[in-house]
Design a protein around this motif. Structure first.
Motif, mmCIF file in Angstrom:
data_model
loop_
_atom_site.group_PDB
_atom_site.id
_atom_site.type_symbol
_atom_site.label_atom_id
_atom_site.label_comp_id
_atom_site.label_asym_id
_atom_site.label_seq_id
_atom_site.Cartn_x
_atom_site.Cartn_y
_atom_site.Cartn_z
ATOM 1 N N UNK A 231 0.825 -1.206 0.000
ATOM 2 C CA UNK A 231 0.000 0.000 0.000
ATOM 3 C C UNK A 231 0.858 1.254 0.000
ATOM 4 N N UNK A 232 1.889 1.275 0.831
ATOM 5 C CA UNK A 232 2.777 2.440 0.882
ATOM 6 C C UNK A 232 3.454 2.664 -0.462
ATOM 7 N N UNK A 233 3.950 1.592 -1.074
ATOM 8 C CA UNK A 233 4.616 1.723 -2.361
ATOM 9 C C UNK A 233 3.659 2.206 -3.445
ATOM 10 N N UNK A 234 2.440 1.703 -3.436
ATOM 11 C CA UNK A 234 1.441 2.168 -4.400
ATOM 12 C C UNK A 234 1.140 3.651 -4.198
ATOM 13 N N UNK A 235 1.080 4.082 -2.940
ATOM 14 C CA UNK A 235 0.816 5.486 -2.644
ATOM 15 C C UNK A 235 1.923 6.382 -3.172
ATOM 16 N N UNK A 236 3.166 5.952 -3.029
ATOM 17 C CA UNK A 236 4.298 6.767 -3.472
ATOM 18 C C UNK A 236 4.459 6.722 -4.987
ATOM 19 N N UNK A 237 4.211 5.564 -5.575
ATOM 20 C CA UNK A 237 4.431 5.361 -7.002
ATOM 21 C C UNK A 237 3.291 5.916 -7.852
ATOM 22 N N UNK A 262 -7.966 -0.592 14.752
ATOM 23 C CA UNK A 262 -6.768 -0.049 15.396
ATOM 24 C C UNK A 262 -5.537 -0.897 15.093
ATOM 25 N N UNK A 263 -5.720 -2.224 15.032
ATOM 26 C CA UNK A 263 -4.585 -3.083 14.696
ATOM 27 C C UNK A 263 -4.177 -2.902 13.236
ATOM 28 N N UNK A 264 -5.155 -2.758 12.355
ATOM 29 C CA UNK A 264 -4.832 -2.505 10.945
ATOM 30 C C UNK A 264 -4.070 -1.191 10.805
ATOM 31 N N UNK A 265 -4.553 -0.177 11.519
ATOM 32 C CA UNK A 265 -3.899 1.122 11.452
ATOM 33 C C UNK A 265 -2.453 1.027 11.908
ATOM 34 N N UNK A 266 -2.193 0.236 12.939
ATOM 35 C CA UNK A 266 -0.821 0.086 13.445
ATOM 36 C C UNK A 266 0.121 -0.338 12.329
ATOM 37 N N UNK A 267 -0.244 -1.380 11.586
ATOM 38 C CA UNK A 267 0.651 -1.889 10.543
ATOM 39 C C UNK A 267 0.735 -0.928 9.364
ATOM 40 N N UNK A 268 -0.392 -0.304 9.007
ATOM 41 C CA UNK A 268 -0.373 0.644 7.893
ATOM 42 C C UNK A 268 0.523 1.841 8.205
ATOM 43 N N UNK A 269 0.357 2.384 9.394
ATOM 44 C CA UNK A 269 1.148 3.543 9.784
ATOM 45 C C UNK A 269 2.615 3.165 9.954
ATOM 46 N N UNK A 270 2.865 1.999 10.549
ATOM 47 C CA UNK A 270 4.256 1.591 10.755
ATOM 48 C C UNK A 270 5.005 1.530 9.437
ATOM 49 N N UNK A 271 4.396 0.958 8.399
ATOM 50 C CA UNK A 271 5.109 0.874 7.136
ATOM 51 C C UNK A 271 5.231 2.243 6.476
ATOM 52 N N UNK A 272 4.217 3.075 6.585
ATOM 53 C CA UNK A 272 4.315 4.421 6.040
ATOM 54 C C UNK A 272 5.435 5.208 6.682
ATOM 55 N N UNK A 273 5.543 5.113 7.993
ATOM 56 C CA UNK A 273 6.607 5.824 8.696
ATOM 57 C C UNK A 273 7.977 5.251 8.348
ATOM 58 N N UNK A 281 16.167 6.330 -1.531
ATOM 59 C CA UNK A 281 16.490 4.968 -1.949
ATOM 60 C C UNK A 281 15.317 4.330 -2.678
ATOM 61 N N UNK A 282 14.110 4.628 -2.236
ATOM 62 C CA UNK A 282 12.916 4.069 -2.868
ATOM 63 C C UNK A 282 12.673 4.693 -4.235
ATOM 64 N N UNK A 283 12.842 5.996 -4.343
ATOM 65 C CA UNK A 283 12.486 6.713 -5.564
ATOM 66 C C UNK A 283 13.506 6.546 -6.683
ATOM 67 N N UNK A 284 14.767 6.394 -6.346
ATOM 68 C CA UNK A 284 15.794 6.353 -7.388
ATOM 69 C C UNK A 284 15.594 5.225 -8.399
ATOM 70 N N UNK A 285 15.333 3.969 -7.971
ATOM 71 C CA UNK A 285 15.093 2.912 -8.975
ATOM 72 C C UNK A 285 13.886 3.187 -9.854
ATOM 73 N N UNK A 286 12.869 3.832 -9.312
ATOM 74 C CA UNK A 286 11.702 4.167 -10.124
ATOM 75 C C UNK A 286 12.078 5.176 -11.199
ATOM 76 N N UNK A 287 12.895 6.151 -10.844
ATOM 77 C CA UNK A 287 13.332 7.129 -11.850
ATOM 78 C C UNK A 287 14.193 6.449 -12.910
ATOM 79 N N UNK A 288 15.051 5.531 -12.495
ATOM 80 C CA UNK A 288 15.889 4.812 -13.452
ATOM 81 C C UNK A 288 15.045 3.971 -14.405
ATOM 82 N N UNK A 289 13.874 3.552 -13.943
ATOM 83 C CA UNK A 289 12.979 2.734 -14.759
ATOM 84 C C UNK A 289 12.060 3.574 -15.640
ATOM 85 N N UNK A 290 12.229 4.893 -15.604
ATOM 86 C CA UNK A 290 11.460 5.738 -16.507
ATOM 87 C C UNK A 290 10.488 6.692 -15.852
ATOM 88 N N UNK A 291 10.310 6.606 -14.522
ATOM 89 C CA UNK A 291 9.393 7.516 -13.837
ATOM 90 C C UNK A 291 10.162 8.746 -13.343
#
Length: 315
Positions: A231-237, A262-273, A281-291
């Protein structure tokens, strides 16, 4: 993305090790550097046979990381467990996690057809495919349970975006100060996201998944953690709205998440943070791939919007 090179760009000991795992009469005739990874060098090796035929292998090499032995061992164990499960993953050929034979820790595996698709176009059709694939991964029951998941993010290591609402982010950080929720363990990919899923796309047949790669963090833990990471990666990409939709798509595909909001929120927020600590580091490979438009500032703003939306959804 690939760059063509000669077989001699393999380091001597690594070349000898790979050669020992080829069929008699085979030799490496071409190598291509595969781009898009963050922690390892990846090469596609084209192997030629005496009869003129060829096949492809992939070599993963960790040149500079203290976690190489653990990651390669995890990947080798996962690739050993996945055949027969219906999850399309590479086949393990050989692994040298401690660099006993190679210059650096390395893993040799079969090559899968297809490519990551990171474009916004067609995402509506790919999203349920991603969800169904993740449900299938979580259904795997390996004979030997992998090691427990790791998450290194702490309230002290979160990097609040410069333009973010400090009050909202402080509240998000407080979410991960809670004790870890109880969960029913599942087999996790632990880095399931569009960059690690291979597709074949055609005008007539649409999109289909041909493989899931990069099993170096395979673990045992809550399904919510894999869902939150994708979910986090989809949000950023692709934009925050897509990240918010993925959990629903996962459940529609038959996946089961934590029982309480509340438990779902814990995991969602933890990965977002967690993403806040490594946005470049996350964005650079995406730019290299054309984004090219996914600058650090853009993904930072998307992360802020996504985390704010998660917190607003608490009601």
């Amino acid at each position: 993305m690939t760059n063509r090179s000669e077989p001699t760009d393999l380091r001597p000991s690594t070349l000898a090790w790979v050669s020992r795992h080829l069929v008699a009469g085979e030799r490496i005739v071409k190598t291509e550097a595969l781009h898009g990874g963050i922690t390892a060098e990846m090469r596609k090796l084209t192997v030629g046979a005496r009869n003129g035929g060829t096949r492809d292998l992939v070599l993963r090499t960790f040149v500079d990381t203290e976690y190489a032995e653990d990651w390669l061992s995890r990947e080798a164990d996962a690739l050993t467990a996945l055949p027969g499960t219906g999850v399309p993953a590479p086949g393990l050929v050989a692994v040298d996690p401690t660099a006993e034979h190679c210059e650096y820790p390395s893993l040799l595996m079969t090559h899968l057809e297809g490519r990551p698709v990171l474009d916004d176009q067609g995402l509506e059709a790919r999203l349920p495919l991603l969800a169904r694939q993740l449900v299938a991964i979580h259904a795997v029951r390996p004979v030997e349970r992998p090691r427990e998941y790791m998450t290194l993010t702490t309230p002290e290591t979160v990097v609040t975006p410069r333009s973010a609402d400090a009050v909202v982010w402080a509240a998000a950080i407080d979410v991960i100060r809670r004790p870890v929720p109880s969960y029913e363990g599942r087999f996790l990919h632990r880095d399931f996201q569009p960059g690690n899923v291979l597709f074949e796309v055609s005008v007539s047949a649409g999109a289909r998944i041909t493989g899931v790669v990069d099993w170096a963090a395979a673990s045992w833990g809550p399904a919510d953690l894999d869902v939150a990471h994708c979910s986090t990666n989809l949000a950023l990409l692709h934009g925050p709205a897509w990240g918010l939709r993925f959990a629903e798509a996962y459940e529609e595909a038959g996946g089961v998440l934590a029982a309480t909001a509340s438990d779902r929120l814990y995991w969602q927020v933890r990965d977002g943070l967690a993403a806040s600590e490594e946005l470049e580091l996350v964005a650079q490979p995406w730019r290299e791939a054309g984004r090219a438009g996914l600058t650090t500032q853009v993904v930072e703003e998307r992360l802020d919007t996504y985390v704010t939306a998660l917190m607003d959804a608490r009601g």
